[in-house]
Structure formats: C-alpha cells, structure tokens
Design an enzyme around this catalytic site. Structure first.
Site, PDB file in Angstrom:
ATOM      1  N   GLN A 205       0.842  -1.194   0.000  1.00 45.29           N
ATOM      2  CA  GLN A 205       0.000   0.000   0.000  1.00 45.29           C
ATOM      3  C   GLN A 205       0.876   1.243   0.000  1.00 45.29           C
ATOM      4  O   GLN A 205       1.944   1.277   0.611  1.00 45.29           O
ATOM      5  CB  GLN A 205      -0.917  -0.032   1.235  1.00 45.29           C
ATOM      6  N   SER A 206       0.440   2.285  -0.731  1.00 45.81           N
ATOM      7  CA  SER A 206       1.113   3.571  -0.777  1.00 45.81           C
ATOM      8  C   SER A 206       2.550   3.385  -1.272  1.00 45.81           C
ATOM      9  O   SER A 206       2.768   2.803  -2.331  1.00 45.81           O
ATOM     10  CB  SER A 206       1.046   4.247   0.593  1.00 45.81           C
ATOM     11  N   ALA A 207       3.556   3.863  -0.533  1.00 50.15           N
ATOM     12  CA  ALA A 207       4.936   3.663  -0.967  1.00 50.15           C
ATOM     13  C   ALA A 207       5.244   2.183  -1.135  1.00 50.15           C
ATOM     14  O   ALA A 207       6.024   1.800  -2.019  1.00 50.15           O
ATOM     15  CB  ALA A 207       5.901   4.288   0.038  1.00 50.15           C
ATOM     16  N   ALA A 209       3.214   0.111  -2.311  1.00 54.52           N
ATOM     17  CA  ALA A 209       2.689  -0.237  -3.635  1.00 54.52           C
ATOM     18  C   ALA A 209       3.668   0.156  -4.732  1.00 54.52           C
ATOM     19  O   ALA A 209       3.852  -0.580  -5.708  1.00 54.52           O
ATOM     20  CB  ALA A 209       1.337   0.443  -3.858  1.00 54.52           C
TER      21      ALA A 209
END
Length: 597
Positions: A205-207, A209
């Site tokens: 998720q986020s970074a 990802a």
C-alpha cells in the site's frame, strides 16, 4: 466465506513442540512461535531474520542472507524491531534499530508442508520513511483464520534504504533489494508453514505499492510471485538516476562527508543519520517536496526507488508488471494529507486562495500550476460550498492530491499492463468507516475523513476493533466487507484472478479518455461497476511537462487543456468529475456538503 482450510493436511505437524508452543523447522533452524489470541486459531512466528544486520560495513549495502540460528533454534514470539524511522507519521511503535531485516509469518494452526495454501506477502507503506511489520494494524491472525498464510517483510527506509551515490560506491535501492531477498526467503521456506510457493500474491500500500510495482516489473518477478496487488500507488515512475545522485550528494554533505567517502557515511551514528535527514534543506526543495501534501514525481528530492541500471534497470512505468495485477485507490485519498497540512479542521476552514496557488506551484511549477488550476478551479469548489473559500481550498487540495498522487498513477499502471496483455483489474474503495484506524486520527472527526488514504487496510487484515482514546468497534456489515475483500485478495494468490464465487470482478479495459472503465467499487459491499479515470489525461500531460524540463515545468499549457472554469462536465482531455465515484467533490454533492462542515 470460502475456506481454504479444506486443503489443509490435518495431521499434526511439527507444531507440537516440547516448549509448549507451535514450532516449525526451516533451512536455518527451528522456529518456536506463538498462538493467536481472542478466539483466533492461527499460529505466528515473528522476528525471523532473513538478512544479516545491515550495520557497519553492510550499511547502505545490499542485504546479506542470514545464516543458521544460534544453537539451531529461534524464539519467534516477540515483535520485530522496526527499521530506523525518518518522519513522524505512521510510526509503528516498539523498538527501532538498524538491525531490522525480519519477517513475520502467520499460518493456520493445523497447516503442514503438504497443505499448499495461498500465500499473501505484505509490504507496508509510509512514504518509504516510516512504518514496519510490528504495527498492530498488520496483525495477521485473521488472515490465518481465513486459511491463508501471511508473510510480512521489513525493509530499510529513508537514506538507509534508498540512498544511491555512485561516487561512493553505493548503488542504492537497498529497500527494494530487502524485499527481493524476503521474497526469495518465501520461496525457500513458505512450504514449511503450509504455503504454496506457486500461489504467492505480493501486496502493498502507498509507498509499499510503488515498491512492489517496481519489484513486479523485474525479469525475475514471475519466479517470485503469482500476482501483485498495488493499493493506493503514489507512483509507477521511480526517481531519475540524476535526481538520486544529486539528492544523495546533498545528504552526504549534510553528514559532513565527502560524496566519495563511503566509510565516513557508514561511520555516522543513527542520531546523526536522522538529524542530517531533518536538516538537509535540499530535501525540502524542488517540485513535490512540500511537507504533508507533496505530489512526488521522478525529479522530487527524496529517497525513493530509482533507475540504477542494475537492480532496477528500466523504469517500471515503461516496462510494466510481469505478472497479473490488481491496482486501485481510495475515493478520498487526499483528505488525510490535506488535513495534516492544516493540523486541524478548524485551521483548514481558514485556508486562503493564495495557499491553494502556493500548493499548486510547489508541486507542479508555475506553468503546471496554471494547467491544474484550469482543471480544478477554486471557483468550482466555492460554488459547491456556498462561497466558503477556506472549505473550497481544502476540498480542491484534497481532490488534486487524490487524482494526481494516487488515482491516476494507478490508472497509468493498469494501462501499461493492459498494453502488454498482462491481466489487470482495478478498484475504487469508497466505504466510510465507523471507526478511525490510526491513533493520529480523531474519532470525533470520522465523518470528515471518508474513504481516505489507508482506509482499506483494517478490512484487509480484519483488524476492525480499536481502542485508542476510547473503544470503537466496527459494524457487523463492516466485518463482512472485510471478509469479502480478503477473499478477493486470497483468490488473487490462488488463481492470479481476484474473482470469487460471490464476486465476479470485471477485467480492466482501456476506454476512450479513461471514462467508464470496468472495475470493482468497494463501498458497503463489493460491486462490479464503472470507474471514471477521465481526469488522468491531464496528469499525464502535467507529468510530461515536469519531465521535459527536469522539474521546472515552464512550458506553456496546451490550448486543448483549458476547460472553462465553471464547467462541471468532462471536457476533452479529462477534468474533475462530479459522479458518485469521482472523488471528494462527487461525494460532497451526494452527502449534502457534510464533509468538513
């Protein structure tokens, strides 16, 4: 819920250890684990080293595989150290140390090496500067109860994890190499925990990802995973090589080291390493470097994955994933960062038009800011708020962050996969949670957050009871939604396809202008639907402007990218939409402008 426990070999495995807890024997020795509590039937094995501590001469270097356990056994019941942190958000708590390259594993209680269960490998977010596997939000007991194996990988952060400085012999992308070594550990050992090494989904998720998208683009990806799920990806493009070299040279100077002196860099204390990060002015300059609401790009001064010509030989955004992929975003991603910028809702309501312009220039340059402001004019948001400029600034900022930083990078990643005939699916998470899920959020302001950044994580781990300042339990419907989402993610591991008997997830298709794209809308339940990515044409143009000018973005916006400021329809080239799945603005209309009221 579909159970994979029917595949579990029920003979008692090596879990009946003499010490009274579960145990498992892997290549490095015997792991002695623990039992999940609160009615959960899984086992956990924590703080499993997969690399030697990256200290001394190993600092800034590729991870070195761990050797055998001392005395042949390892107590795997205590939380792992988190890697050194370089910010104040998403702190996992517990101990922080450079000695942090550990893996956690959760598995169903009666799984054995014959079980062949699907495996989920988790890579956390946190801007590649914060977080760790020991955060309670990532506890995997519910996933084990579902009948899957969960593996979580720690990786180095900030300059310790991503600094690349050719002149000092530091190649960079250490954090990416940590994840790769962790995945090799999974291939080598996961069958001993009941997992199937051919049924591995890498999700982040986020970074996290961005990191796993980079990993999934590498030639070796198909040998390490069956599929990938990128949640709320902020970038599919990684940093340019020259950006990393200039950023790292500035950081070396902040440490009072020559840019060619690796031994000096390796000699600094952790306190000095963190202080130099906080004090290096270069890290706060350049497009996308703004505090809290920076919209990063390949020329942003940061420590992030980059094209080093070795670990990452080609930009992931042009190479695309090499395995089937799910990629999606949350409806109001930008709300969390926008509120953090203003510290509170009360202060946010006093935001000014000048602050909105400053935000745009800081992230997109003068010319890019003009182009973005044409698409997201403050007048449009003021019309929705009864000419409340402060509220309009907050909404406009949040919408820009949502679209520029999360929604459209995910869309571009899906397009690149589809162009290469890699199966891909997309989603929009729209559910408004009953409880806040981070201790930095206010339960009294739960209605203001909506489906913001990180909102999907509690559902994917099933951790929906919270006790920060006061207890808050999610609704039965939310627990069921979490079960549905975990089934879909498990199906991606099992079949490289996220559909289940209950939910048929339509495959992504490239459509005209990105409108009416098939996907899954995850609201109060999971429903196939259409997602509007028409605004993403704008962000493709803005990104091209930034790259063409090495971050200065001084060229004149094209005439075709100038809809009228009062338009509420979708002009040619893409513009903010007001549909119920179109982000914060559409949600505002549907909810009677309740957000931030």
């Amino acid at each position: 819920m579909k159970s994979y426990l029917s595949n579990v070999f029920l003979a008692v495995p090596a879990a009946a250890a003499l010490f009274g807890g579960p145990s498992v024997t892997i290549h490095d020795g015997i792991l002695e684990g623990g039992h999940c509590e609160n009615g959960k039937g899984g086992y956990y094995y924590k703080s499993i080293p997969f690399a030697e501590p990256p200290v001394g001469s190993l600092r800034f270097m590729p991870p070195k595989p761990y050797g055998k356990y001392h005395h042949g056994k390892l107590d795997a019941t205590k939380p792992a150290n988190s890697c050194i942190q370089f910010g104040s958000s998403f702190l996992p708590g517990g101990a922080y140390s450079e000695d942090c390259l550990y893996i956690d594993v959760w598995t169903p209680a009666h799984a054995s090496k014959h079980s062949k269960l699907p495996v989920k490998v988790w890579v956390y977010g946190g801007s590649d500067t914060n977080s760790g596997i020991s955060d309670a939000l990532f506890d995997g007991c519910n996933i084990a109860d579902d009948g899957a194996v969960l593996v979580s990988i720690n990786y180095r952060l900030g300059p310790l994890g991503f600094m690349g400085l050719k002149s000092a012999g530091i190649r960079g992308n250490q954090g990416i190499q940590d994840v790769l070594l962790g995945l090799e550990w999974v291939q080598k050992n996961v069958e001993e925990f009941g997992g199937d090494k051919k049924k591995v989904v890498l999700f982040g998720q986020s970074a996290g990802a961005t990191d796993i998208f980079a990993v999934a683009s590498l030639p070796q990806a198909p040998s390490l995973m069956n599929a990938v799920i990128a949640e709320s990806i902020p970038d599919t493009q990684v940093l340019a090589n020259w950006t990393m070299q200039s950023t790292s040279a500035s950081y070396a100077k902040a440490l009072n080291c020559s840019a060619s002196d690796k031994s000096c860099l390796q000699s600094k204390t952790v306190t000095e390493i963190q202080a130099a990060y906080a004090n290096d002015a270069y890290l706060k300059q350049g497009l996308g470097s703004a505090s809290h609401v920076g919209v990063s790009n390949p020329v942003t001064h940061s420590f992030w994955p980059y094209v080093d010509g070795y670990v990452i030989a080609e930009d992931p955004s042009t190479r695309g994933p090499q395995v089937p992929m799910v990629i999606g975003y949350n409806q109001r991603e930008g709300v969390l960062d926008t509120l953090a910028k203003y510290d509170s809702i009360a202060l946010a309501e006093n935001a000014t038009a000048a602050q909105y312009k400053t935000f745009l220039v800081q992230n997109f340059g003068p010319a890019g800011a003009k182009l973005v402001e044409n698409y997201y004019p403050l007048s449009l948001f003021e019309a929705l708020t009864g000419n409340d400029t402060g509220l309009a600034v907050v909404q406009a900022t949040a919408q820009v962050v949502t679209d520029a930083h999360f929604k459209c990078p995910g869309y571009q990643g899906a397009v690149e996969a589809a162009k290469r005939n890699i199966p891909v699916w997309t989603y929009e998470f729209t559910h408004n949670s009953t409880c806040v899920w981070l201790d930095t959020m206010s339960q009294a302001a739960i209605a203001d957050y909506g489906a913001t950044h990180t909102a999907e994580i509690p559902f994917l781990f099933g951790n929906l009871y919270f006790n920060f300042t006061s207890p808050c339990n999610s609704t039965p419907a939310e627990y069921r939604l979490g079960e549905q989402m975990r089934e879909l993610w498990t199906a991606m591991a099992e079949n490289a396809n996220p559909s289940t008997d209950d939910v048929q997830w339509p495959a992504f298709k490239i459509t005209a202008n990105g409108s009416s794209t098939p996907g899954l809308v995850i609201g109060n339940s999971t429903e196939p639907g259409l997602i509007d990515f028409s605004a993403c044409a704008l962000w493709e143009e803005v990104n091209a402007m930034i790259l063409a000018n090495n971050g200065t973005a001084v060229i004149t916006p094209s005439a075709s990218a100038r809809p009228t400021a009062t338009s509420t329809s979708t002009p040619t080239g893409g513009a903010p939409t007001l549909s119920t799945t179109g982000g914060l603005v559409g949600a505002m209309l549907m909810m009677g402008l309740a957000i931030f009221a």
